[in-house]
Design an enzyme around this catalytic site. Structure first.
Site, PDB file in Angstrom:
ATOM      1  N   GLY C  18       1.109  -1.060   0.106  1.00 50.13           N
ATOM      2  CA  GLY C  18       0.071   0.165   0.322  1.00 50.13           C
ATOM      3  C   GLY C  18       1.327   1.211  -0.319  1.00 50.13           C
ATOM      4  N   CYS C  19       0.522   2.797  -0.223  1.00 50.93           N
ATOM      5  CA  CYS C  19       1.572   3.164  -0.157  1.00 50.93           C
ATOM      6  C   CYS C  19       1.116   4.813  -0.469  1.00 50.93           C
ATOM      7  CB  CYS C  19       1.796   3.398  -1.307  1.00 50.93           C
ATOM      8  SG  CYS C  19       2.202   2.328  -2.524  1.00 50.93           S
TER       9      CYS C  19
END
Lengths: 501, 173, 375
Positions: C18-19
Site C-alpha cells: 500500500g502507499c
C-alpha cells in the site's frame, strides 16, 4: 450356444411393501426390464436388461425401486478387473468393436480438482457482485493487434466479426441424430434465453431451428452432413470439426436405426443408412489444405462470420493450435480426453488423447510465445462440470468453455452411457418418437437456463473474491491459481505455482 | 378456487406413464395416501381418467368440462349439471343410471363405475380443488391448467377458433 | 536494512504494498525546487512504513537535454566495472559521475549511486535494426536481467528517478533533491508487506522517459504480464508498477494511441455505460475493449505517470484508492490526500476528486495541439 456368460450388470430391488403395482415402471422402460404378470397382477423385473438409467426410479410414485450394481464378484484380481473380463466376454460373443456412450470414465486424476483459486484480502479488496458491476461479457473471434485512428480521431481499424456471449460458456456440438430434435430445440431455446451460443454438431441444422440463428454455431465436419449455402448463412459462427476429444483420429458414427425421416432430410442422406463420417476431411490432408477450407468458408459467407476449428487434445496440440491460428482460424476449440459422445469405440475413447487442462495450458503458452495469443480465441471443452472448472479454465488461458455432458445432465440424462442403442429413456439420445416425447423442450430449456444462471452467479462471486470485476482480467491470469497434490512437472506444464508459494 | 380453470392437454408431451391414473385414484380415496389407496382401496377407488396408448401416440382421456356439454343436455333427471365455475358435475342422488350421458359424450370420457354399476364415473376436477392431482403430478407438462375460455363442443372436438371471442390467458400452475 | 535471503528478494517473490503518491507540475515548463514535493509526500508519512520511497523529476538536466541520463544503483564495485564496460561497448559516454548524496542515519547500507549521460552508438543500433528508444529499452532490460547487482533506476532524457529503501523524505534528503530544479515532480512512499531486500523495487518505475508511481495492487497482473510478454516485454521485478509502465509504453509509444485513449484502455468504461452511449462512441469503446481487453488494469490503483510532455493521474474504474487533484495558475497538483496538496498550495483555484477511470492530464502548454481527442 444357448447361454450368455455375461451376468446382469445391475440388480433391481423392488420393495414390495411400497410397490403398488401401478405399472408406471413397466410402461416407461424402453429396455423392457419390467413386465406385468396379469395372472399374479404384479410387476416383475428382468434384470439382465436393466441399464441403470433411473427412469423407473424417478417416476415411481412410491419410491419402491432401487437399482444397485450387481455385487456378483469375480475372484479378487487387481489386474483383471470385472470390466476387463466382461469386455472380453462381449467380444467373444459378438466379434465386434466395443462401443461406448459418453465420456471417459477411467479413474485418472481430474486436474481441475487439484487447482485452487485465490481470494483478495487486506492489500486488495474483494469486489462484491451484489453491489458492483461484474462483467462476464465475452467476445470470441480474431482481434487486431492494435487500434488505429483516423486523423479526425474516429476508428480506422476494422474489427473482424465476433461472437458475443453474455458469459464464457456455450453448449457444445451435439448433432441432431445423436440427440433428438426436442433436445436440440431445448439447447437452442436456452442459448437464446441466456444469450450464449449452442453448436449444431455435425448433423446439420433442422429447418425449425433456423430462427435461432443468432445463437447458433454451425458445424462443418468431415462428413459434410447438411452443408449447403443456407446452412452456412444460418448461424452466427462456423466451426470446422477436425476431431473431438472422445475419439481423436476417427470420425462420427450414427447407426442407421437412428437415421429417421427428419434426420435423413436434415443431413441430406438416405433414410436408414449409417451416417459414418470419414476420419479426416478428405480435402484436408495438411495445414495448407485447412487454410484453404477456412478461407473458402469465409468467402462463401462474405467474411461476416468468425470461423472456428475444433481439434482433439493430443500430444502436439500446442504446435497444431499454433498452425491453425496462422492458417486463419479466428477461434480454436480444444476438446480433451474426457469429452462426451453418443457413440465411440471404447478403446479409443479410453486411451487416445490428453486431458484438456494440460492441453489448454500448453496451447496458451505456445501461442503467447509465438506472439499471437491475443489475436485468436481459445475455447476449452472436455468435462467442464461446474462453475469452478470454468473459472480455472479461464485463468489457465481459455476465452470460453463448451459444456456437453453437463447440459445433458441438466436436461435429464443420468449417464447410463447407452446412447448408442437409440433407446434413451429420457428422450435425449434417441429418434424413436415414443421416447422423444419425454423431453419437453420448454421444461428442458428452462432447466438449462437455470444451470447457466446459477453458474453465472457463482462465477461472479469467485471472480469478485479475487478482486476482479471484468473477465478480461482473469484470462490467462495464472497468478490466481495454485496447485495441490501435483508433481513438480505437472505444476510446470500447467504453469502454476504450488499452494503456499 | 375462484377462477374458471380448465385442464389443457398437450399430447406431444404425454409420455404414457399413467401417473395421472394413479393419482386420480389417490385424490378420490378415503386415505389420500398412495400406498394405502393401492393396497387397501384398490377395488373401491377407480380412476376417472384413462390413459390411451397407441405408440407413438398416447394421451389421458378425461372429461373436458365442455361449455355446451351434451351430457348435461341429455341427462333426463338433471343430475348432470354445470356449477358456477362451469365444471360439469354429477349429482349422484338424482342419477337413475340410464347412461344416456355415457352414450352422448363425444370423447367417451364417462365410464361406468365398476363397484357401483348404476353410476357414471367422470372427472370432477378433484372435488373442485385448486389444482387437480393429474395436473400436479404430470411429469412432463402434458397436462397444464389454463384459464378457461368459452368454447362449445364442436370447438373442443376440432380445437378451432372460439365463436364467442374472449382473451386467452395462460396461467402457470 | 535487514539482510534478506536471496530467494525472498523482490523479483524472486512478489511483494504487494500500500502507499502514498503525489505529483506536482508547472504546465508552463518553469522549473522549481524538489523541496515542495518532499514536503507534500512527507505529510503522508503514515501511509509508508519506511521500506520504500522515491521521486521522479523532469527538466533537471537542461545542459544534457539530448543525452540519455542513466541513474545506476550498484550493490558492489564489481557490478560497476561490468556495467561500465557494457556502456562503453554500446554507448558514447559523455559523462560519468557519482550522484551527490548526503549521509542520513535512517538510510543504512545504501548501494552506490552513479549517473551517466549517454548516447547510443549508431553502429550498434543500426546493426540490430532498432530505433534509438527501442535500443535503449533493449539494453536496459539486458542490464537488469544479466548483470547481477546492477540496476537501472532511470534512463530517460532530461529526467531522473531517485529511489531507495527508506521514508520518502529521508530518500529526498539522501539525494539532495532540494538542490535540483525541475518542472514536473512525482513522489512515492511505500508500505510493502515484506522487506524488499534491495533498492530496485521502490517506485517510481521508469522506462525511457516514462515514470510511474503507483498505489495499489493489480489483480489482473497475471493477465497483463502474459499480454506484455507477447510484445517482447520482460517483467523482471514482479511488481504491478512495472506492468503498468510497460502498458503505457506499448499503447502510447508503440501503438501511438492518444493519452486519453490509453487511459481509457487501462480503466475502461463498463459495458452498461457503453450501451448508453450514442452510436459512434459506443462502437469505438466496444472495439477498444475487444482489442485491448487484456490490457485492462483490474484491482485498486492510483497511478501517476510522468513523461517529458505531461503528467497523467488515473484511478481504477471503481475508485478503490484515493486521488485528489488541484490547480493554481500554471501549477497542477495530484495526490493521495487533499492535505498533501494543501501543505504546498494553501489556496488552490480549483480542487476536485476525479471519478474512477477518469484521467487527470496536465500537459506542457506548447505541446497541447499535438494530442487529438478520439471521440
Amino acid at each position: 450356444m444357448g447361454f450368455s456368460m455375461l451376468a446382469p450388470e445391475f440388480i433391481i430391488e423392488r420393495n414390495r411393501d411400497r410397490c403398488i403395482d401401478c405399472r408406471v415402471c413397466e410402461k416407461q422402460c424402453s429396455m423392457e426390464a419390467h413386465y406385468y404378470d396379469p395372472d399374479e397382477e404384479k410387476v416383475y423385473s428382468r434384470e439382465e436388461k436393466c441399464i441403470n438409467c433411473h427412469r423407473c426410479i424417478s417416476l415411481c410414485p412410491t419410491r419402491a425401486l432401487c437399482i444397485k450394481e450387481n455385487p456378483q464378484e469375480f475372484k479378487r484380481n487387481a489386474n483383471w478387473s470385472r470390466n476387463s473380463i466382461r469386455e472380453i466376454q462381449k467380444q467373444a460373443q459378438t466379434g465386434g468393436i466395443l462401443l461406448s456412450g459418453m465420456g471417459n470414465p477411467k479413474p485418472f486424476p481430474i486436474y481441475w480438482d487439484n487447482i485452487l483459486l485465490n481470494a483478495s484480502q487486506v492489500t486488495n479488496p474483494s469486489i462484491d457482485p451484489l453491489r458492483e458491476p461484474m462483467e462476464l461479457k465475452t467476445f470470441l473471434g480474431r482481434k487486431p493487434k492494435k487500434l488505429e485512428l483516423n486523423q479526425d480521431g474516429s476508428l480506422k481499424t476494422e474489427v473482424p466479426p465476433q461472437l458475443e456471449l453474455s458469459m464464457p460458456v456455450m453448449f457444445t456440438a451435439m448433432s441432431f441424430g445423436s440427440i433428438s430434435l426436442n433436445a436440440s430445440t431445448a439447447l437452442a431455446m436456452a442459448a437464446k434465453e441466456t444469450d450464449i451460443c449452442y453448436n449444431t454438431g455435425e448433423g446439420g441444422l433442422h429447418e425449425s431451428l433456423y430462427s435461432y440463428g443468432n445463437w447458433t454455431i454451425i458445424q462443418v465436419a468431415s462428413g459434410r452432413f447438411g452443408v449447403y449455402q443456407d446452412y452456412l448463412e444460418a448461424g452466427s459462427g462456423i466451426e470446422i470439426k477436425i476431431g473431438q476429444g472422445a475419439k481423436p483420429g476417427i470420425g462420427g458414427h450414427l447407426p442407421g436405426e437412428k437415421v429417421g425421416e427428419e434426420v435423413a432430410s436434415t443431413r441430406m442422406i438416405p433414410k436408414g443408412t449409417d451416417a459414418l463420417s470419414p476420419a479426416p476431411h478428405h480435402d484436408i490432408y495438411s495445414i495448407e489444405d485447412l487454410r484453404q477450407l477456412i478461407y473458402a468458408l469465409k468467402e462463401s459467407t462474405r467474411y461476416k462470420k468468425p470461423v472456428s476449428v475444433k481439434i482433439a487434445a493430443v500430444h502436439n496440440v500446442a504446435a497444431i493450435a499454433s498452425g491453425i491460428a496462422r492458417a486463419g482460424a479466428d477461434i480454436i476449440t480444444i476438446d480433451g480426453i474426457r469429452g462426451g459422445t453418443g457413440a465411440a469405440p471404447t478403446r479409443i475413447r479410453d486411451s487416445v488423447g490428453i486431458p484438456v487442462e494440460f492441453a489448454l495450458a500448453a496451447v496458451d503458452e505456445r501461442l503467447k510465445e509465438e506472439g499471437i495469443r491475443n489475436q485468436v480465441s481459445v475455447v476449452a471443452a472436455g468435462s467442464i462440470r461446474n462453475s469452478g472448472d470454468i473459472v480455472k479454465a479461464v485463468a489457465l488461458g481459455a476465452d470460453a468453455v463448451y459444456i456437453g455432458t453437463a447440459a445433458l445432465v441438466a436436461m435429464g440424462c443420468h449417464l447410463c452411457r447407452k446412447c448408442y442403442t437409440g433407446k434413451c429413456n429420457w428422450g435425449i439420445a434417441t429418434q424413436d418418437p415414443w421416447l422423444t416425447k419425454r423431453l419437453n423442450p420448454e421444461i428442458a430449456a428452462e432447466r438449462l437456463s437455470n444451470l447457466i444462471i446459477g453458474w453465472d452467479h457463482e462465477f461472479k462471486e469467485m471472480m469478485g473474491g479475487m478482486g476482479i470485476n471484468a473477465i478480461e482480467s482473469l484470462k490467462g491470469n495464472r497468478h490466481m491459481l495454485r496447485g495441490i497434490g501435483l508433481t513438480n512437472r505437472e505444476l510446470e506444464v500447467l504453469g502454476i505455482k504450488l499452494a503456499g508459494e | 378456487m375462484t377462477k374458471k380453470m380448465k385442464i389443457e392437454l398437450r399430447e406431444e408431451y404425454c409420455v404414457g406413464c399413467g401417473l395421472c391414473e394413479v393419482y386420480c385414484r389417490v385424490a378420490h380415496s378415503q386415505s389420500r395416501d398412495i400406498i394405502k389407496t393401492f393396497k387397501k382401496e384398490r377395488w373401491t377407488v377407480e380412476p376417472r381418467v384413462s390413459l390411451v396408448i397407441e405408440k407413438p401416440l398416447s394421451f389421458p382421456l378425461q372429461c373436458q368440462h365442455c361449455e355446451d356439454a351434451p351430457c348435461v343436455k341429455a341427462c333426463i333427471t338433471g343430475a348432470m349439471y354445470k356449477n358456477e365455475l362451469e365444471l360439469t358435475l354429477c349429482d349422484e342422488d338424482k342419477c337413475v343410471g340410464c347412461f344416456t350421458c355415457i352414450m352422448e359424450c363425444p370423447f367417451g370420457a364417462i365410464k361406468i363405475k365398476e363397484n357401483n354399476p348404476s353410476l357414471p364415473l367422470k372427472c370432477d376436477f378433484c372435488f373442485e380443488a385448486d389444482e387437480p392431482f393429474c395436473v400436479l403430478h404430470c411429469p412432463n407438462g402434458a397436462l397444464t391448467l389454463k384459464e378457461k375460455i368459452i368454447k362449445n363442443v364442436d370447438e373442443s372436438l376440432n380445437d378451432s377458433i372460439a365463436q364467442v371471442k374472449t382473451e386467452e390467458v395462460d396461467t402457470d400452475e | 536494512m535487514r539482510r534478506v535471503k536471496e530467494k525472498y528478494r523482490e523479483g524472486n517473490v512478489r511483494i504487494p504494498s500500500g502507499c502514498a503518491v503525489s505529483g506536482i507540475m508547472n504546465r508552463q515548463g518553469k522549473v522549481f525546487s524538489g523541496k515542495e514535493i518532499i514536503k507534500s509526500i512527507s505529510l503522508m508519512r503514515d501511509r509508508s512504513n519506511g521500506l520504500g520511497g522515491g521521486f521522479a523529476a523532469y527538466g533537471i538536466y537542461p545542459q544534457y537535454k539530448d543525452h540519455y541520463a542513466f541513474h545506476m544503483l550498484y550493490e558492489r564495485e564489481s557490478c560497476r566495472a561490468k556495467t561500465e564496460k557494457f556502456f562503453k561497448d554500446n554507448f558514447l559516454v559523455e559523462k560519468a559521475e557519482l550522484l551527490p548524496v548526503s549521509k542520513v542515519p535512517s538510510i543504512k547500507e545504501p548501494p552506490s549511486v552513479w549517473r551517466y549521460f549517454l548516447l547510443p552508438r549508431e553502429d550498434k543500433y543500426e546493426e540490430l535494426q532498432l530505433s534509438q528508444p527501442g535500443f535503449i529499452v533493449r539494453k536496459v532490460m539486458e542490464i537488469n536481467s544479466s548483470i547481477k547487482g546492477a540496476y537501472v533506476a532511470s534512463s530517460g532524457k532530461d529526467m531522473g528517478a531517485f529511489k531507495g529503501v527508506g521514508f520518502p523524505e529521508d530518500i529526498g534528503e539522501f539525494y539532495n533533491l532540494e538542490d535540483y530544479k525541475g518542472y514536473l515532480w512525482t513522489a512515492h512512499g511505500r508500505f510493502p508487506t515484506n522487506s524488499p531486500g534491495w533498492w530496485g523495487g521502490a517506485h517510481p518505475f521508469t522506462l525511457l522517459n516514462w515514470s510511474v508511481v503507483h498505489n495499489g495492487e493489480i489483480s489482473s497482473y497475471g493477465t497483463n504480464l502474459r499480454y506484455l510478454e507477447e510484445f517482447g516485454y520482460e517483467c523482471t521485478l514482479q511488481t504491478d508498477t512495472e506492468a503498468a509502465a510497460y502498458l503505457f509504453d506499448l499503447l502510447i509509444r508503440r501503438h501511438k494511441l492518444p493519452m486519453e485513449i490509453a487511459c481509457r484502455v487501462l480503466a475502461a468504461p463498463f459495458w452498461e455505460e457503453i450501451d448508453r452511449l450514442p452510436e459512434g462512441p459506443r462502437k469505438f469503446f466496444k472495439n477498444m475493449r475487444i482489442i485491448y481487453g487484456k490490457a485492462l488494469l483490474n484491482g485498486p490503483f492510483s497511478i501517476i505517470l510522468g513523461c517529458n510532455e505531461a503528467m497523467v493521474a488515473i484511478n481504477d474504474r471503481i475508485k478503490l484508492r484515493p486521488l485528489v487533484a488541484a490547480e493554481k495558475g500554471a501549477m497542477l497538483y495530484v495526490s493521495s490526500e487533499e492535505a498533501a496538496i494543501i501543505e504546498v498550495c494553501s489556496n488552490p483555484d480549483k480542487i476536485w476528486v476525479p471519478r474512477g477511470g477518469e484521467p487527470v492530464i496536465g500537459r506542457i502548454e506548447e505541446v497541447e495541439e499535438k494530442w487529438v481527442s478520439a471521440c
